[in-house]
Scaffold this motif. Structure first.
Motif, PDB file in Angstrom:
ATOM      1  N   TYR A  17       1.293  -1.229   0.265  1.00 41.81           N
ATOM      2  CA  TYR A  17      -0.001   0.138   0.211  1.00 41.81           C
ATOM      3  C   TYR A  17       0.512   1.718  -0.315  1.00 41.81           C
ATOM      4  O   TYR A  17       0.492   2.500   0.010  1.00 41.81           O
ATOM      5  N   ILE A  25      -8.507   2.017  -2.633  1.00 39.00           N
ATOM      6  CA  ILE A  25      -7.547   0.978  -2.748  1.00 39.00           C
ATOM      7  C   ILE A  25      -8.894   0.288  -2.672  1.00 39.00           C
ATOM      8  O   ILE A  25      -9.343  -0.004  -1.057  1.00 39.00           O
ATOM      9  N   LEU A  57      -4.556   7.576   1.690  1.00 39.90           N
ATOM     10  CA  LEU A  57      -4.889   6.450   1.316  1.00 39.90           C
ATOM     11  C   LEU A  57      -6.150   6.681   1.535  1.00 39.90           C
ATOM     12  O   LEU A  57      -6.752   6.694   2.899  1.00 39.90           O
ATOM     13  N   LEU A 112      -7.612   0.357  -6.896  1.00 39.92           N
ATOM     14  CA  LEU A 112      -6.512  -0.539  -7.052  1.00 39.92           C
ATOM     15  C   LEU A 112      -7.606  -1.404  -6.200  1.00 39.92           C
ATOM     16  O   LEU A 112      -8.290  -1.361  -5.416  1.00 39.92           O
ATOM     17  N   HIS A 114      -7.865  -5.512  -3.793  1.00 41.72           N
ATOM     18  CA  HIS A 114      -6.602  -5.932  -3.107  1.00 41.72           C
ATOM     19  C   HIS A 114      -7.679  -7.604  -3.206  1.00 41.72           C
ATOM     20  O   HIS A 114      -8.561  -7.648  -2.205  1.00 41.72           O
ATOM     21  N   SER A 128      -5.403  -5.290 -11.156  1.00 39.86           N
ATOM     22  CA  SER A 128      -5.760  -6.077  -8.859  1.00 39.86           C
ATOM     23  C   SER A 128      -4.195  -5.820  -8.830  1.00 39.86           C
ATOM     24  O   SER A 128      -3.967  -6.761  -9.567  1.00 39.86           O
TER      25      SER A 128
END
Length: 231
Positions: A17, A25, A57, A112, A114, A128
């Protein structure tokens, strides 16, 4: 779990991260349900660690059922501000997730995704990252099916996180994956396991369960790839 413990846990498990700019994210937290196992624990500690890290983030947490939110709230994580909770109807590994997840990613403007549970769900145009926990099915299950699934998962991902060096080697050899695409991030030890009672409490516990001398404790499931016979 202390704030410093969560931070160290995050630094050990979520280096992926690190990013200089603001990003949104999405994290697949569907493994965190009632009666969750190792992958659910992985998600729990990941989110707890992220909640203690100061950054720009923003996180979109895909969850299924209210269990995840209640559990995290009881765990004391300050999941507000940078955390957006999005309920998902699809089960892990289901066909419907390949429709719902890309739609949610687009709707919530994720940069993104995860894939913590290694389902290999299709994410549309959103890149991803996948965390691979094991490839035990190749040696202890349907090798062909496991290998096909794992190859699809790593092929669809921009980066693969392996939780150990041995697993990274196995991914490279079994799946013919280029090593630069693999990053090793070890599972951290939950800080709660570093907390010890005093000598008086230790002595009372040993007397209560009739424990003498040194001992080896193995807590696991009774599955072939766990190799209980060796233990």
């Amino acid at each position: 779990m202390s704030g410093s413990g969560r931070l160290s846990l995050f630094l050990s498990t979520a280096l992926i991260y690190d990013h200089p700019d603001t990003m949104r994210i999405a994290i697949d937290a569907r493994a965190l349900q009632e009666g969750f196992g190792g992958r659910g624990r992985h998600v729990l500690n990941l989110l707890l660690g992220l909640s203690q890290r100061e950054s720009d983030l923003e996180f979109i947490v895909f969850y299924k059922g209210i269990v995840a939110r209640r559990l995290l709230e009881r765990s004391g994580g300050p999941f507000r501000g940078r955390f957006q909770w999005v309920k998902v109807n699809s089960e892990l590994g289901s066909a419907s997730e390949n429709i719902e997840i890309p739609w949610l990613l687009r709707m919530h403007k994720a940069d993104l995704f995860h894939d913590v549970a290694s389902t290999g769900v299709w994410t549309g145009r959103v890149p991803s990252v996948v965390t691979m926990h094991e490839l035990s099915g190749i040696s202890f299950g349907d090798a062909k099916k496991t290998r096909q699934h794992a190859r699809r998962v790593v092929k669809n991902s921009s980066l693969v996180i392996a939780v150990s060096g041995a697993l990274a080697d196995e991914i490279e050899q079994e799946l013919n994956l280029s090593r630069p695409k693999i990053r090793i991030i070890h599972n951290a030890i939950d800080p709660t396991y570093n907390e010890r009672d005093g000598e008086k409490e230790d002595r009372a516990m040993r007397e209560r369960i009739h424990l003498k001398g040194h001992y080896f404790l193995c807590v696991t499931t009774d599955k072939p790839h766990k190799n209980i016979q060796l233990v």
